[in-house]
Design a protein around this motif. Structure first.
Motif, PDB file in Angstrom:
ATOM      1  N   GLU A 275      58.442   4.980 -15.790  1.00  0.00           N
ATOM      2  CA  GLU A 275      59.877   4.612 -15.561  1.00  0.00           C
ATOM      3  C   GLU A 275      60.529   6.409 -15.521  1.00  0.00           C
ATOM      4  O   GLU A 275      61.101   6.541 -13.810  1.00  0.00           O
ATOM      5  CB  GLU A 275      60.690   3.985 -15.925  1.00  0.00           C
TER       6      GLU A 275
ATOM      7  N   THR B 169      60.908   8.302 -11.658  1.00  0.00           N
ATOM      8  CA  THR B 169      62.223   8.453 -11.224  1.00  0.00           C
ATOM      9  C   THR B 169      62.777   9.904 -10.982  1.00  0.00           C
ATOM     10  O   THR B 169      63.005  10.400 -10.146  1.00  0.00           O
ATOM     11  CB  THR B 169      63.261   7.828 -12.710  1.00  0.00           C
TER      12      THR B 169
ATOM     13  N   ARG C  30      60.737  10.926  -7.844  1.00  0.00           N
ATOM     14  CA  ARG C  30      61.548  10.737  -6.606  1.00  0.00           C
ATOM     15  C   ARG C  30      63.106  11.152  -6.428  1.00  0.00           C
ATOM     16  O   ARG C  30      64.058  11.464  -5.568  1.00  0.00           O
ATOM     17  CB  ARG C  30      61.794   8.935  -7.021  1.00  0.00           C
TER      18      ARG C  30
ATOM     19  N   LEU D  72      67.390  12.739 -17.731  1.00  0.00           N
ATOM     20  CA  LEU D  72      66.813  11.351 -17.039  1.00  0.00           C
ATOM     21  C   LEU D  72      66.550  10.659 -18.528  1.00  0.00           C
ATOM     22  O   LEU D  72      66.591   9.062 -17.880  1.00  0.00           O
ATOM     23  CB  LEU D  72      65.919  11.813 -16.019  1.00  0.00           C
TER      24      LEU D  72
ATOM     25  N   ILE E 265      68.122   6.764 -19.212  1.00  0.00           N
ATOM     26  CA  ILE E 265      66.680   5.632 -19.431  1.00  0.00           C
ATOM     27  C   ILE E 265      67.500   4.685 -20.464  1.00  0.00           C
ATOM     28  O   ILE E 265      67.552   3.200 -20.259  1.00  0.00           O
ATOM     29  CB  ILE E 265      65.740   5.623 -18.599  1.00  0.00           C
TER      30      ILE E 265
END
Length: 449
Positions: free
Chosen positions: A76, A80, A83, A93, A97
């Protein structure tokens, strides 16, 4: 609580292929978490709560094996990050998360919420006295959570409080840096297999372990799909914690929050900046006695040693990829000789000498890389083995289970093998065979951790 047969099975499974039989995975999954000879205590520990041994423990024994209560899976985080075009760092990040997943778990209530909230928040420097938490609550066992008086009832603490839990307790990539994760993801495609498990994870029982620059425990990880299966197995990295030194009954389990191979001033600064406390572990106390403490204006046992070490390390501590900037081998060896003369001063006991040498280990490693990067004489090889053996003793007495120690053991073994080959070529009886066997045994022992 101990199930040593199961603990042994888990340790044996650590290096099993990913295609292990599903029945084995299921049986292992059913017995996790596993807890060996440890308990949570709030007295006779470094700070707050800690883990102590319930009996005498030998090096290499498994202390516990647990999965993360909540984690930020690598899949994940990498998705992320790709992108987002790199606008946020991997660490940022992963934190976002993980925080979302913590909130989700706490809102749902139950064992996972109890486990997450059993961890201390706030400033580490407060070192507040806290009550001993039931180990079943920390492990997220359903029966314990159901009986807990501190049930969350779906209420979610503030972001600041949850972030303080993350900052104080979450385990990051450990043996990989965030930069290495970024480099790998940048050079691969999104559909490529991800070799990493979680980026950040909360392991509440492991978070109970306090810091020492002379640890007696070490952790290793196995990707969860060897053990747990499930759709999110890539995030469930199993943490297995072993003793790396003998531990007496009632003694605290400790490990280092920073690399033990760094000099004392660097460790002290990093611990103060990241965790907010001044380390006064037995190793730091001995080193401060030897070097002096500028902040508290204490006199050094060996005047001038602190400044000498600082200058020496500054001259010779460069990235391994930039060895061209280091002194020539002969000049570098002269520097090492002066260093050894200083740290083996008769005013310092043997353990203090080993502590100081360990703090300079990057300098020794750079010397080995420089001296052994081109054809060398047998004399240089023998000298390198002697130095590496001294560094091995420093690691063995301080941080037996570190990856740096394993690297030094590999070097000692390789050098002894080279000497054995040279001895065979010359039909000499110089003890090189026994040396090689000795280092092979030390290497096997090191790998056990």
């Amino acid at each position: 609580m101990e199930d040593f047969a199961t603990l042994t099975n888990v340790c044996g499974l650590l290096f099993r292929p990913r295609d292990s039989k599903s029945a084995t995975k299921a049986s292992t999954r059913a017995c996790l978490p596993l807890v060996g000879p440890v308990r949570i205590a709030s007295s006779n520990v470094v700070c707050g709560r800690g883990l102590v041994a319930t009996r005498d423990i030998l090096p290499g024994e498994c202390l516990f094996a647990i999965r993360p209560a909540v984690s930020a899976p690598s899949s994940e985080v990498s998705r992320t990050w790709r992108r987002g075009g790199g606008r946020k760092t991997v660490e940022e990040l992963a934190e976002v998360i993980l925080l979302k997943r913590i909130k989700r778990a706490v809102k749902a209530g139950g064992p996972t919420a109890e486990s997450v909230l059993s961890q201390a928040g706030g400033k580490h420097s407060d070192c507040e006295e806290v009550g001993t938490t039931d180990i079943d609550v920390v492990l997220g066992r359903p029966t314990a959570a159901a009986q807990s008086e501190s049930a969350t009832n779906g209420s979610v603490p503030s972001n600041d409080y949850l972030l303080s839990i993350v900052h104080r307790n979450a385990f990051g990539p450990d043996y990989r840096s965030y930069d290495s994760l970024t480099s790998y993801w940048g050079a691969s495609r999104e559909e490529d297999p991800n070799p990493y498990g979680r980026v950040l994870g909360l392991y509440p029982l492991a978070a109970m372990i306090n810091h020492s620059c002379a640890p007696n425990a070490v952790r290793v990880y196995s990707c969860g799909n060897n053990f747990t299966g499930g759709s999110e197995s890539d995030s469930n990295e199993l943490m297995i914690v072993h003793a790396s030194q003998p531990i007496r009954e009632g003694e605290e389990i400790v490990w280092s929050y920073v690399p033990t191979s760094r000099p004392q001033p660097e460790r002290r600064s990093a611990l103060k900046q990241r965790f907010g406390f001044d380390c006064l572990c037995p190793r730091c106390v001995k080193e401060l006695d030897a070097l002096g403490d500028r902040e508290n204006d204490t006199v050094a046992l060996v005047p001038g040693l602190s400044q000498f070490l600082e200058n020496t390390i500054a001259r010779s501590n460069v990235p391994s990829a930039d060895l061209s900037t280091l002194p020539p081998p002969l000049a570098f060896r002269s520097l090492i000789t002066k260093l050894e003369e200083r740290i083996t001063d008769k005013r310092l006991d043997g353990q203090t000498q080993r502590f100081l040498r360990l703090g300079c280990s990057s300098l020794y490693v750079n010397y080995f890389n420089k001296a052994l990067s081109s054809p060398i004489t047998e004399e240089v090889e023998r000298d390198a083995l002697t130095l590496a053996a001294s560094l091995h003793l420093s690691f063995a007495s301080t941080d037996h289970g570190s990856t740096e120690h394993l690297s030094i053991l590999h070097l000692c073994y390789d050098l002894s093998q080279q000497q054995q080959r040279q001895g065979n070529d010359q039909s000499g009886q110089n003890g090189s065979v026994s040396k090689s066997k000795f280092w092979a045994d030390q290497l096997r022992r090191g790998r056990c951790f």
